[in-house]
Design a protein around this motif. Structure first.
Motif, mmCIF file in Angstrom:
data_model
loop_
_atom_site.group_PDB
_atom_site.id
_atom_site.type_symbol
_atom_site.label_atom_id
_atom_site.label_comp_id
_atom_site.label_asym_id
_atom_site.label_seq_id
_atom_site.Cartn_x
_atom_site.Cartn_y
_atom_site.Cartn_z
ATOM 1 N N ARG A 123 46.693 20.061 47.084
ATOM 2 C CA ARG A 123 46.551 18.659 46.671
ATOM 3 C C ARG A 123 45.103 18.272 46.405
ATOM 4 N NH1 ARG A 123 49.650 17.718 51.227
ATOM 5 N NH2 ARG A 123 47.992 16.452 52.178
ATOM 6 N N HIS A 124 44.165 18.866 47.160
ATOM 7 C CA HIS A 124 42.774 18.403 47.102
ATOM 8 C C HIS A 124 41.781 19.435 46.565
ATOM 9 C CE1 HIS A 124 43.804 14.760 49.340
ATOM 10 N NE2 HIS A 124 44.521 15.516 50.147
ATOM 11 N N GLY A 125 42.234 20.665 46.319
ATOM 12 C CA GLY A 125 41.300 21.721 45.941
ATOM 13 C C GLY A 125 41.174 21.974 44.462
ATOM 14 N N GLY A 126 41.910 21.198 43.634
ATOM 15 C CA GLY A 126 41.782 21.371 42.189
ATOM 16 C C GLY A 126 42.916 22.123 41.527
ATOM 17 N N SER A 127 43.894 22.593 42.312
ATOM 18 C CA SER A 127 45.043 23.284 41.728
ATOM 19 C C SER A 127 45.986 22.273 41.095
ATOM 20 C CB SER A 127 45.769 24.106 42.803
ATOM 21 O OG SER A 127 44.950 25.171 43.254
ATOM 22 N N VAL A 128 46.985 22.775 40.366
ATOM 23 C CA VAL A 128 47.940 21.882 39.700
ATOM 24 C C VAL A 128 49.337 22.158 40.234
ATOM 25 C CG1 VAL A 128 48.319 23.461 37.755
ATOM 26 C CG2 VAL A 128 48.756 21.020 37.468
ATOM 27 N N LEU A 129 50.090 21.089 40.456
ATOM 28 C CA LEU A 129 51.453 21.188 40.959
ATOM 29 C C LEU A 129 52.414 20.798 39.840
ATOM 30 C CD1 LEU A 129 50.503 19.606 44.329
ATOM 31 C CD2 LEU A 129 51.569 21.851 44.136
ATOM 32 N N ILE A 130 53.300 21.728 39.494
ATOM 33 C CA ILE A 130 54.197 21.557 38.356
ATOM 34 C C ILE A 130 55.613 21.258 38.834
ATOM 35 C CG2 ILE A 130 55.230 22.709 36.367
ATOM 36 C CD1 ILE A 130 52.298 22.070 36.014
ATOM 37 N N ASP A 131 56.194 20.230 38.257
ATOM 38 C CA ASP A 131 57.614 19.937 38.492
ATOM 39 C C ASP A 131 58.409 20.660 37.411
ATOM 40 O OD1 ASP A 131 60.154 18.973 38.850
ATOM 41 O OD2 ASP A 131 59.568 16.863 39.011
ATOM 42 N N ARG A 132 59.039 21.748 37.783
ATOM 43 C CA ARG A 132 59.726 22.582 36.799
ATOM 44 C C ARG A 132 60.966 21.917 36.207
ATOM 45 N NH1 ARG A 132 59.700 28.185 40.205
ATOM 46 N NH2 ARG A 132 60.349 26.724 41.825
ATOM 47 N N LYS A 133 61.403 20.808 36.820
ATOM 48 C CA LYS A 133 62.557 20.074 36.297
ATOM 49 C C LYS A 133 62.135 18.941 35.358
ATOM 50 C CE LYS A 133 65.230 20.992 40.497
ATOM 51 N NZ LYS A 133 65.939 20.394 41.669
ATOM 52 N N ASP A 134 60.827 18.702 35.292
ATOM 53 C CA ASP A 134 60.303 17.605 34.466
ATOM 54 C C ASP A 134 59.311 18.190 33.463
ATOM 55 O OD1 ASP A 134 59.079 15.382 33.358
ATOM 56 O OD2 ASP A 134 58.946 14.282 35.241
ATOM 57 N N ARG A 135 59.796 18.497 32.268
ATOM 58 C CA ARG A 135 58.976 19.175 31.263
ATOM 59 C C ARG A 135 57.766 18.338 30.856
ATOM 60 N NH1 ARG A 135 58.605 20.078 25.685
ATOM 61 N NH2 ARG A 135 58.113 22.267 25.166
ATOM 62 N N LYS A 136 57.963 17.025 30.726
ATOM 63 C CA LYS A 136 56.871 16.149 30.331
ATOM 64 C C LYS A 136 55.758 16.170 31.370
ATOM 65 C CE LYS A 136 55.819 11.396 28.928
ATOM 66 N NZ LYS A 136 56.360 10.029 28.722
#
Length: 260
Positions: A123-136
């Motif tokens: 959450r705080h280190g610069g990585s990205v979290l992807i919601d694979r069910k939400d393409r947008k």
């Protein structure tokens, strides 16, 4: 796994689990303190120490750690680390190997909460979290992440298989994520660094019941590919992904042939 090996594995697995979670709990607190007192630099330093001790913790199950010598790469260009994926421990191994280049990960949104230290760092280190069910959401997040990597000349790490291999054999690459990163970095094309790992899958071979004793972990950083030069030679982004996949598969096969 013979009876003696299984017995040793069952004795050492609980020790590893205690050390693993203790390390996460301690460094969760240290990350929070470091981020609030010293900002990004302090937080990154705490993460570096955390992954070092996470890797050292593998020695409790008799593991032989992989070669994690830092590669010599440019620090004035963005980097994309492309690796096959076998276990949860791929991440700390890559983080430690590429610590000089500020590696950030493309991860699934399900990991945003629930795991001490790891979720906080995502959450705080610069990585990205992807919601694979939400393409947008995924496309927007990947674009922002790629720009962040490009602007800061950091290293973005992606596992193109999309999920971990349960038997160590490489799954077919899904090119969408890499293509999105390439497109977003058109002004400053990245250095693409293929990485091959092996035997990490054996950790979860029995769903940690137990962790086999004495795993010989393998990690190798392959020859980088300068995307700028690649495109100038008349090649395409799609062919770069295919070449990266080919090199990783060949390196894994070569490693396994040497062991036989």
């Amino acid at each position: 796994m013979n009876i003696f090996h299984k017995l040793i594995s069952w004795i050492t697995t609980p020790i590893f689990i205690v050390v693993f979670y203790l390390t996460l709990c301690v460094f969760h607190v240290l990350q929070v303190i470091s981020l609030n007192l010293w900002g990004y630099k302090g937080h990154k330093k705490s993460v570096d120490y955390m992954v070092f001790w996470l890797m050292q913790g593998l020695r409790t199950v008799g593991a032989r750690l992989p070669n994690m010598k830092q590669p010599s790469l440019p620090t004035d260009r963005p980097i994309i680390i492309v690796s096959n994926h076998q276990s949860i421990y791929d991440v700390p191994a890559i983080l430690w190997t590429f610590r000089k280049y500020h590696p950030k990960f493309v991860s699934k949104k399900e990991l945003e909460y629930g795991t001490p230290a790891i979720s906080y760092n995502l959450r705080h280190g610069g990585s990205v979290l992807i919601d694979r069910k939400d393409r947008k959401q995924a496309l927007t997040a990947m674009t922002q992440f790629s720009k962040y990597i490009e602007e800061n000349n950091y290293a973005g790490c992606i596992f193109p298989e999309g999920t971990r291999s349960r038997d160590g054999n490489i799954l077919d690459f899904k090119p969408a994520g890499m293509l999105m990163m390439f497109k977003s970095m058109a002004k400053n094309p990245p250095i693409v660094v293929p990485v091959v790992i092996d035997n990490f899958w054996k950790m979860q071979r029995y769903s940690f019941k137990p962790i086999p004793f004495g795993i010989n972990f393998f990690l190798k950083v392959l020859e980088p590919i300068d995307m700028k030069v690649w495109l100038e030679e008349g090649n395409s982004s799609t062919s770069l992904i295919a070449e990266t996949e080919k090199r990783i598969k060949e390196a894994l096969e070569e490693s396994r042939n040497q062991k036989n």
